[in-house]
Design a protein around this motif. Structure first.
Motif, mmCIF file in Angstrom:
data_model
loop_
_atom_site.group_PDB
_atom_site.id
_atom_site.type_symbol
_atom_site.label_atom_id
_atom_site.label_comp_id
_atom_site.label_asym_id
_atom_site.label_seq_id
_atom_site.Cartn_x
_atom_site.Cartn_y
_atom_site.Cartn_z
ATOM 1 N N LEU A 32 0.928 9.107 5.513
ATOM 2 C CA LEU A 32 0.859 7.689 5.152
ATOM 3 C C LEU A 32 0.632 6.766 6.343
ATOM 4 C CD1 LEU A 32 3.754 7.550 2.509
ATOM 5 C CD2 LEU A 32 1.290 7.856 2.130
ATOM 6 N N VAL A 33 0.701 7.294 7.547
ATOM 7 C CA VAL A 33 0.547 6.472 8.754
ATOM 8 C C VAL A 33 -0.780 5.708 8.771
ATOM 9 C CG1 VAL A 33 0.383 6.539 11.287
ATOM 10 C CG2 VAL A 33 2.186 7.816 10.106
ATOM 11 N N PRO A 34 -1.887 6.281 8.297
ATOM 12 C CA PRO A 34 -3.137 5.510 8.301
ATOM 13 C C PRO A 34 -3.081 4.212 7.476
ATOM 14 C CG PRO A 34 -3.630 7.826 8.044
ATOM 15 C CD PRO A 34 -2.136 7.679 7.924
ATOM 16 N N LEU A 35 -2.109 4.074 6.599
ATOM 17 C CA LEU A 35 -1.957 2.851 5.813
ATOM 18 C C LEU A 35 -1.272 1.737 6.599
ATOM 19 C CD1 LEU A 35 -0.823 4.412 2.423
ATOM 20 C CD2 LEU A 35 -3.105 3.587 3.038
ATOM 21 N N LEU A 36 -0.767 2.062 7.773
ATOM 22 C CA LEU A 36 -0.018 1.115 8.589
ATOM 23 C C LEU A 36 -0.927 0.573 9.694
ATOM 24 C CD1 LEU A 36 3.003 0.204 8.744
ATOM 25 C CD2 LEU A 36 3.212 1.844 10.599
ATOM 26 N N GLN A 71 12.831 1.642 14.106
ATOM 27 C CA GLN A 71 13.427 2.807 13.451
ATOM 28 C C GLN A 71 12.654 3.207 12.197
ATOM 29 O OE1 GLN A 71 17.475 1.575 12.868
ATOM 30 N NE2 GLN A 71 17.983 1.750 15.036
ATOM 31 N N ILE A 72 12.266 2.237 11.404
ATOM 32 C CA ILE A 72 11.585 2.529 10.143
ATOM 33 C C ILE A 72 10.175 3.056 10.385
ATOM 34 C CG2 ILE A 72 10.668 1.470 8.029
ATOM 35 C CD1 ILE A 72 13.256 -0.330 8.166
ATOM 36 N N LEU A 73 9.441 2.455 11.329
ATOM 37 C CA LEU A 73 8.095 2.952 11.618
ATOM 38 C C LEU A 73 8.150 4.351 12.226
ATOM 39 C CD1 LEU A 73 7.236 0.117 10.882
ATOM 40 C CD2 LEU A 73 5.750 0.115 12.885
ATOM 41 N N SER A 74 9.122 4.603 13.073
ATOM 42 C CA SER A 74 9.281 5.944 13.645
ATOM 43 C C SER A 74 9.604 6.953 12.551
ATOM 44 C CB SER A 74 10.381 5.943 14.709
ATOM 45 O OG SER A 74 9.999 5.141 15.805
ATOM 46 N N ARG A 75 10.437 6.550 11.622
ATOM 47 C CA ARG A 75 10.766 7.434 10.499
ATOM 48 C C ARG A 75 9.530 7.700 9.639
ATOM 49 N NH1 ARG A 75 15.426 6.374 5.891
ATOM 50 N NH2 ARG A 75 15.097 8.337 4.783
ATOM 51 N N LEU A 76 8.713 6.690 9.439
ATOM 52 C CA LEU A 76 7.472 6.866 8.677
ATOM 53 C C LEU A 76 6.575 7.905 9.347
ATOM 54 C CD1 LEU A 76 5.584 5.677 6.342
ATOM 55 C CD2 LEU A 76 4.543 4.388 8.187
ATOM 56 N N VAL A 77 6.423 7.795 10.652
ATOM 57 C CA VAL A 77 5.573 8.739 11.389
ATOM 58 C C VAL A 77 6.119 10.160 11.274
ATOM 59 C CG1 VAL A 77 4.777 9.410 13.695
ATOM 60 C CG2 VAL A 77 4.670 7.013 12.989
ATOM 61 N N ASN A 90 0.819 -1.212 0.000
ATOM 62 C CA ASN A 90 0.000 0.000 0.000
ATOM 63 C C ASN A 90 0.855 1.266 0.000
ATOM 64 O OD1 ASN A 90 -2.440 -1.380 -0.080
ATOM 65 N ND2 ASN A 90 -2.617 -1.448 2.147
ATOM 66 N N LEU A 91 1.923 1.255 0.771
ATOM 67 C CA LEU A 91 2.801 2.422 0.838
ATOM 68 C C LEU A 91 3.474 2.704 -0.500
ATOM 69 C CD1 LEU A 91 4.422 1.848 4.335
ATOM 70 C CD2 LEU A 91 2.914 3.746 3.705
ATOM 71 N N LEU A 92 3.878 1.656 -1.189
ATOM 72 C CA LEU A 92 4.585 1.844 -2.459
ATOM 73 C C LEU A 92 3.675 2.374 -3.567
ATOM 74 C CD1 LEU A 92 7.094 -1.129 -2.641
ATOM 75 C CD2 LEU A 92 7.422 1.185 -1.760
ATOM 76 N N ARG A 93 2.392 2.330 -3.348
ATOM 77 C CA ARG A 93 1.444 2.870 -4.331
ATOM 78 C C ARG A 93 1.151 4.353 -4.098
ATOM 79 N NH1 ARG A 93 -1.552 -2.109 -3.049
ATOM 80 N NH2 ARG A 93 -1.077 -3.585 -4.695
ATOM 81 N N GLN A 94 1.719 4.917 -3.045
ATOM 82 C CA GLN A 94 1.425 6.288 -2.653
ATOM 83 C C GLN A 94 2.571 7.230 -3.006
ATOM 84 O OE1 GLN A 94 -1.657 6.896 -1.370
ATOM 85 N NE2 GLN A 94 -1.948 4.707 -1.733
ATOM 86 N N GLU A 95 2.230 8.520 -3.016
ATOM 87 C CA GLU A 95 3.245 9.569 -3.153
ATOM 88 C C GLU A 95 4.172 9.486 -1.949
ATOM 89 O OE1 GLU A 95 3.605 12.137 -5.403
ATOM 90 O OE2 GLU A 95 1.908 11.590 -6.637
ATOM 91 N N PRO A 96 5.416 9.622 -2.057
ATOM 92 C CA PRO A 96 6.218 9.843 -3.253
ATOM 93 C C PRO A 96 6.707 8.542 -3.886
ATOM 94 C CG PRO A 96 7.615 10.069 -1.359
ATOM 95 C CD PRO A 96 6.222 9.747 -0.850
#
Length: 132
Positions: A74-78, A62-68, A19-25
Motif C-alpha cells: 500500500l506504500v505507493p498510495l502514500l 509511527q503510523i507511516l513506519s508501520r504502514l511500510v 485511498n488506503l481505506l478502499r484497499q485490502e484489508p
C-alpha cells in the motif's frame, strides 16, 4: 507570513487516507485486530494533523513506519511528501536525492517566511519536481 505548507500536507494525508481505506484489508467490514487498530490510528492521525493537536508529528512517524512494515503493497498510495513532512524514521524510506529535493523546498520556504514574503508551497514543489 501564511504558508500553504500545512494545508497542502493535510490534503495529501486525507487523500491517502481515503485511498488506503478502499484497499485490502481495510475495505472489509470485519478486520483483524491489528488492521482495525491501524485504521483507528490512521483516522486519529488525520484528525490530529487537522487540529495540529498532540504530538501529531511523532504519531505520523509511527503510523507511516508501520504502514511500510506491515502493508508494503500500500506504500505507493502514500505521497512521498508525507515521509518528509513527518520526518524522523520516515526519512529512512526516502533516497538521498529525494531528501535533497524536499530540503531545497524547505530552504525556499524558510527564506520567504524570514523575509515576510508569501510562499506558495505547491507551486514551488511543482517547479522543483518539473511538473510545470
Amino acid at each position: 507570513m501564511i504558508s500553504d505548507y500545512h494545508p497542502f500536507h493535510l490534503n495529501l494525508l486525507k487523500v491517502a487516507y481515503n485511498n488506503l481505506l478502499r484497499q485490502e484489508p481495510f475495505c472489509h467490514e470485519e478486520l483483524s485486530e491489528n488492521d482495525a487498530q491501524f485504521q483507528r490510528q490512521l483516522t486519529d492521525l488525520v484528525q490530529a494533523v487537522e487540529q495540529q493537536s498532540g504530538d501529531y508529528i511523532e504519531s505520523g512517524q509511527q503510523i507511516l513506519s508501520r504502514l511500510v512494515r506491515h502493508y508494503p503493497e500500500l506504500v505507493p498510495l502514500l505521497p512521498r511528501d508525507l515521509f518528509w513532512y513527518f520526518g524522523g524514521e520516515c526519512l529512512h524510506f526516502m533516497p538521498d536525492d529525494e531528501i535533497e529535493i524536499f530540503q531545497r523546498l524547505d530552504e525556499q520556504r524558510y527564506e520567504a517566511e524570514s523575509a515576510g514574503e508569501p510562499f506558495h508551497y505547491e507551486e514551488a514543489r511543482a517547479h522543483i519536481l518539473g511538473l510545470h
